[in-house]
Write an enzyme that holds these catalytic residues in place. Sequence first.
Site, PDB file in Angstrom:
ATOM      1  N   GLU A   1     -20.559 -28.153  21.219  1.00 10.93           N
ATOM      2  CA  GLU A   1     -19.918 -29.334  21.832  1.00 10.93           C
ATOM      3  C   GLU A   1     -20.305 -30.592  21.061  1.00 10.93           C
ATOM      4  O   GLU A   1     -20.780 -31.565  21.632  1.00 10.93           O
ATOM      5  CB  GLU A   1     -20.332 -29.461  23.304  1.00 10.93           C
ATOM      6  CG  GLU A   1     -20.057 -28.217  24.130  1.00 10.93           C
ATOM      7  CD  GLU A   1     -20.304 -28.377  25.622  1.00 10.93           C
ATOM      8  OE1 GLU A   1     -20.386 -29.520  26.106  1.00 10.93           O
ATOM      9  OE2 GLU A   1     -20.403 -27.347  26.316  1.00 10.93           O
TER      10      GLU A   1
ATOM     11  N   GLU B   1     -26.172 -24.366  30.978  1.00 11.20           N
ATOM     12  CA  GLU B   1     -27.106 -25.369  31.517  1.00 11.20           C
ATOM     13  C   GLU B   1     -27.952 -24.905  32.702  1.00 11.20           C
ATOM     14  O   GLU B   1     -27.963 -25.537  33.749  1.00 11.20           O
ATOM     15  CB  GLU B   1     -26.330 -26.640  31.911  1.00 11.20           C
ATOM     16  CG  GLU B   1     -25.519 -27.213  30.778  1.00 11.20           C
ATOM     17  CD  GLU B   1     -24.710 -28.441  31.169  1.00 11.20           C
ATOM     18  OE1 GLU B   1     -24.667 -28.783  32.363  1.00 11.20           O
ATOM     19  OE2 GLU B   1     -24.116 -29.049  30.273  1.00 11.20           O
TER      20      GLU B   1
HETATM   21  C1  GLA Z   1     -20.939 -30.218  29.418  1.00 10.74           C
HETATM   22  C2  GLA Z   1     -20.051 -29.000  29.584  1.00 10.74           C
HETATM   23  C3  GLA Z   1     -18.677 -29.222  29.030  1.00 10.74           C
HETATM   24  C4  GLA Z   1     -18.132 -30.569  29.378  1.00 10.74           C
HETATM   25  C5  GLA Z   1     -19.097 -31.632  28.980  1.00 10.74           C
HETATM   26  C6  GLA Z   1     -18.620 -32.997  29.300  1.00 10.74           C
HETATM   27  O1  GLA Z   1     -21.439 -30.374  28.175  1.00 10.74           O
HETATM   28  O2  GLA Z   1     -20.582 -27.862  28.997  1.00 10.74           O
HETATM   29  O3  GLA Z   1     -17.830 -28.231  29.538  1.00 10.74           O
HETATM   30  O4  GLA Z   1     -17.847 -30.640  30.746  1.00 10.74           O
HETATM   31  O5  GLA Z   1     -20.288 -31.419  29.714  1.00 10.74           O
HETATM   32  O6  GLA Z   1     -17.304 -33.094  29.633  1.00 10.74           O
END
Ligand code: GLA
Length: 374
Positions: free
Chosen positions: A264, A158
């Site tokens: 994710e 990010e």
């Molecule tokens: C982001 C991070 C993850 C996690 C999510 C929410 O996407 O990359 O590691 O912390 O937030 O929990």
Amino acid sequence: MMRHLALLAVLSAGSLAAPLLRGTPGTLKEAFAPHFHVGAALNTEILTVADHPARALVTRHFSSITAANAMKWGPFNPEPGVYVTEPADALLTLAEAHGMQVIGHTLFWHQQTPRWVFQDVQGGPISREALLERMRERVRLLAKRYGERVHLWDVVNEAIEDDGSLRKSAWHRILGADFVPEAFRIAGEELPASVQLIYNDYSMFLPGRRDAVVTMVRDLQARGLRIDGVGMQGHWGLDFPRIEDAEAAIVAFAATGVRVHITELDVDVLPRSPDMFGADLNKRAQISPENNPYTDGLPTEIQEKLARRYAEIFALFVRHADKIDRVTFWGVTDGDSWLNGFPVRGRTNHPLLFDRANQPKPALEAVIGVAAGK
Ligand code: GLA
């Protein structure tokens, strides 16, 4: 598939429901083995409680695992010289007992990184050289402890904003535009050559971020730095993103020559105000009956909508299986999802393929059906 879902919905009220759901054909990892790994992120409880009920689902359905928190800088190394290694070690033990791929998440992120990382002993801002050295020490220690046993690392998480600009984090304040290239330089130098290096981010379907990530990958390549993959987090919803926007991002990343990872995935079924998209952890709102409507379980129509949504998402991934190495869910069951606490604390969300009782939802069958070409 829809006829099947309707049948499930009728049966779920009656006594046949449980055996029928438990008899869901096949497993995720077998169904998608010709295409890509299917993974899950495991919270610290699942990692450290050996008889945790979700463990059986993990070993049955998934071929890749990620620590949801255990390897992040803060949880792993909360104070200078203090290391909490048990949950991360447990991830390796579990993976190796079951032949699963191991994802390292994440080397450098603006969240869950302790303040001390950016400070000198007096609490003042650290110099650029000192920060680069601290970054190198972290990677060197992880390389020594886990080496090739961690197969891929999310090197940077990010670093880019929705509009494509660089995120104004502590990393950026001290290292400026060199943050990402220096992170990949350090990872490439300190980790074994077999370990794949990934850039990971959310809302990758937004053209601003997508194009900036493509430019960043090409820039790393032009500098002779190794980057093997781009991770699209995939914190998505029932109605966003449009499949064609996600597809455009998959195609754009693959065109740079790197592999695509969906890192994710979850599908938020609860109402979100328009400013709550993405995964910016600083955004919070108040709980209300309107934004928390499914405390007693998902109504059949939403359950079916979720199954249809997962089916179209996996149909997209299978269409681009030549570009995609892995699809990881962020959590195993609805009960352990971070979406019960974000962007509103204390809600009851239902974003995954297994419910709070560790039972498969219609979405699991829908997803497996996509692999079978149904
Ligand atoms: C982001 C991070 C993850 C996690 C999510 C929410 O996407 O990359 O590691 O912390 O937030 O929990």
